[in-house]
Write a protein that holds these residues in place. Structure first.
Motif, PDB file in Angstrom:
ATOM      1  N   PRO A 120       9.463  29.245  56.323  1.00 48.85           N
ATOM      2  CA  PRO A 120      10.775  29.019  56.518  1.00 48.85           C
ATOM      3  C   PRO A 120      11.816  29.912  56.322  1.00 48.85           C
ATOM      4  O   PRO A 120      13.094  29.294  56.243  1.00 48.85           O
ATOM      5  N   ILE A 121      11.613  31.044  56.141  1.00 48.81           N
ATOM      6  CA  ILE A 121      12.593  31.948  55.864  1.00 48.81           C
ATOM      7  C   ILE A 121      12.667  33.381  57.032  1.00 48.81           C
ATOM      8  O   ILE A 121      11.715  33.344  57.765  1.00 48.81           O
ATOM      9  N   THR A 122      13.622  34.109  56.904  1.00 41.65           N
ATOM     10  CA  THR A 122      13.827  35.321  57.832  1.00 41.65           C
ATOM     11  C   THR A 122      13.652  36.535  56.807  1.00 41.65           C
ATOM     12  O   THR A 122      14.617  36.692  56.244  1.00 41.65           O
ATOM     13  N   TYR A 123      12.737  37.268  57.083  1.00 41.67           N
ATOM     14  CA  TYR A 123      12.633  38.572  56.106  1.00 41.67           C
ATOM     15  C   TYR A 123      13.323  39.679  56.749  1.00 41.67           C
ATOM     16  O   TYR A 123      13.372  39.551  58.289  1.00 41.67           O
ATOM     17  N   SER A 124      13.904  40.543  56.342  1.00 41.67           N
ATOM     18  CA  SER A 124      14.669  41.689  56.801  1.00 41.67           C
ATOM     19  C   SER A 124      14.194  42.846  56.212  1.00 41.67           C
ATOM     20  O   SER A 124      13.930  43.096  54.926  1.00 41.67           O
ATOM     21  N   PHE A 125      13.907  44.068  57.086  1.00 38.87           N
ATOM     22  CA  PHE A 125      13.183  45.210  56.375  1.00 38.87           C
ATOM     23  C   PHE A 125      13.933  46.387  57.170  1.00 38.87           C
ATOM     24  O   PHE A 125      14.245  46.385  58.439  1.00 38.87           O
ATOM     25  N   LYS A 126      14.300  47.282  56.287  1.00 39.33           N
ATOM     26  CA  LYS A 126      14.896  48.647  56.860  1.00 39.33           C
ATOM     27  C   LYS A 126      13.638  49.514  57.113  1.00 39.33           C
ATOM     28  O   LYS A 126      12.953  50.038  56.112  1.00 39.33           O
ATOM     29  N   VAL A 127      13.667  50.080  58.438  1.00 38.11           N
ATOM     30  CA  VAL A 127      12.562  51.084  58.438  1.00 38.11           C
ATOM     31  C   VAL A 127      13.060  52.679  58.084  1.00 38.11           C
ATOM     32  O   VAL A 127      14.055  52.925  58.240  1.00 38.11           O
ATOM     33  N   LEU A 128      12.242  52.972  57.209  1.00 35.61           N
ATOM     34  CA  LEU A 128      12.249  54.546  56.590  1.00 35.61           C
ATOM     35  C   LEU A 128      11.559  55.435  57.283  1.00 35.61           C
ATOM     36  O   LEU A 128      11.935  56.544  57.516  1.00 35.61           O
ATOM     37  N   GLN A 129      10.433  55.098  57.776  1.00 38.46           N
ATOM     38  CA  GLN A 129       9.574  56.114  58.489  1.00 38.46           C
ATOM     39  C   GLN A 129       9.023  55.108  59.601  1.00 38.46           C
ATOM     40  O   GLN A 129       8.667  54.045  59.492  1.00 38.46           O
ATOM     41  N   ALA A 130       8.798  55.804  61.282  1.00 39.23           N
ATOM     42  CA  ALA A 130       8.404  55.105  62.144  1.00 39.23           C
ATOM     43  C   ALA A 130       6.878  55.592  62.043  1.00 39.23           C
ATOM     44  O   ALA A 130       6.547  56.955  62.591  1.00 39.23           O
ATOM     45  N   ILE A 131       6.021  54.788  62.032  1.00 36.58           N
ATOM     46  CA  ILE A 131       4.426  55.266  62.066  1.00 36.58           C
ATOM     47  C   ILE A 131       3.766  54.364  63.020  1.00 36.58           C
ATOM     48  O   ILE A 131       4.255  53.215  63.178  1.00 36.58           O
ATOM     49  N   GLU A 132       2.754  54.633  63.251  1.00 39.60           N
ATOM     50  CA  GLU A 132       1.747  53.834  64.095  1.00 39.60           C
ATOM     51  C   GLU A 132       0.289  53.774  63.495  1.00 39.60           C
ATOM     52  O   GLU A 132      -0.400  52.950  64.059  1.00 39.60           O
ATOM     53  N   LYS A 133      -0.022  54.556  62.459  1.00 33.24           N
ATOM     54  CA  LYS A 133      -1.248  54.353  61.770  1.00 33.24           C
ATOM     55  C   LYS A 133      -1.135  53.262  60.499  1.00 33.24           C
ATOM     56  O   LYS A 133      -0.105  53.645  59.833  1.00 33.24           O
ATOM     57  N   GLU A 166       7.255  53.589  51.102  1.00 36.85           N
ATOM     58  CA  GLU A 166       7.751  54.825  51.849  1.00 36.85           C
ATOM     59  C   GLU A 166       8.092  54.725  53.141  1.00 36.85           C
ATOM     60  O   GLU A 166       8.779  55.455  54.008  1.00 36.85           O
ATOM     61  N   ILE A 167       7.581  53.551  53.741  1.00 31.99           N
ATOM     62  CA  ILE A 167       7.811  53.419  55.153  1.00 31.99           C
ATOM     63  C   ILE A 167       8.836  52.245  55.337  1.00 31.99           C
ATOM     64  O   ILE A 167       9.498  52.460  56.371  1.00 31.99           O
ATOM     65  N   MET A 168       9.121  51.443  54.662  1.00 33.63           N
ATOM     66  CA  MET A 168       9.978  50.404  54.825  1.00 33.63           C
ATOM     67  C   MET A 168      10.839  49.970  53.469  1.00 33.63           C
ATOM     68  O   MET A 168       9.920  49.971  52.339  1.00 33.63           O
ATOM     69  N   GLU A 169      11.804  49.362  53.586  1.00 32.08           N
ATOM     70  CA  GLU A 169      12.580  48.724  52.514  1.00 32.08           C
ATOM     71  C   GLU A 169      12.659  47.225  52.732  1.00 32.08           C
ATOM     72  O   GLU A 169      13.281  47.142  53.778  1.00 32.08           O
TER      73      GLU A 169
END
Length: 138
Positions: free
Chosen positions: A56-69, A78-81
Motif C-alpha cells: 500500500p505504499i510508495t518507496y523512494s530511493f536515491k541512486v548512488l551508483q548506476a550498476i547492472e550487475k 553503497e548503491i542506493m539510499e
C-alpha cells in the motif's frame, strides 16, 4: 558518467526479485524517475530519485551508483539510499494492523470465523418457530 537501465538497476539493487518483475512494474506505471513515468529501458544515473509503488505504499530511493550487475545484500547501501518518507511507513503499519478485515472479494477462502458469521447471517431465526402443517388443515 555511468548509467544503467532502470529495470536492471532495480533488480541489481534488490528492489525486485527478478528483472522481469521490475520490467513489468515499469510497464504498469508503478515506477517513476524524478517524478516522470519510466519505461524499462529508461536510463538512471547517480542522483536520480526513483519512486516505486508497492501496495500500500510508495518507496523512494536515491541512486548512488548506476550498476547492472546484482550485488550482495550488504552492498546495497553503497548503491542506493532509501529516502522513503515516514508517513509511507505509517501507512504500511496501519495496513498490517488492519490485517484481513479488508479482504478483497475473491482473495481466497473464508476463514472458519468468516464461515460461521456467514452461516449465522443467512440462517433466519424465526424458521424454527414456524409450523408448516397449519396451512393445509381445514
Amino acid at each position: 558518467m555511468a548509467e544503467a537501465r532502470i529495470d536492471k538497476w532495480m533488480w541489481a539493487a534488490r528492489i525486485f526479485k527478478t528483472r522481469t518483475i521490475a520490467a513489468e512494474a515499469c510497464k504498469k506505471g508503478r515506477v517513476s524517475i524524478n517524478g516522470a513515468q519510466a519505461k524499462p529501458a529508461r536510463m538512471v544515473k547517480p542522483g536520480d530519485v526513483i519512486q516505486v509503488k508497492k501496495s500500500p505504499i510508495t518507496y523512494s530511493f536515491k541512486v548512488l551508483q548506476a550498476i547492472e550487475k546484482r550485488v550482495g545484500a550488504k552492498l546495497v547501501s553503497e548503491i542506493m539510499e532509501n529516502v522513503t518518507t515516514p508517513e509511507q511507513y505509517e501507512l504500511l503499519e496501519m495496513s498490517k494492523i488492519s490485517g484481513f478485515i479488508d479482504r478483497a472479494r475473491g482473495t481466497g477462502r473464508p476463514t472458519k470465523k468468516d464461515r460461521r458469521d456467514l452461516d449465522e447471517f443467512f440462517t433466519p431465526e424465526y424458521i424454527d418457530e414456524f409450523d408448516f402443517d397449519d396451512e393445509d388443515e381445514d
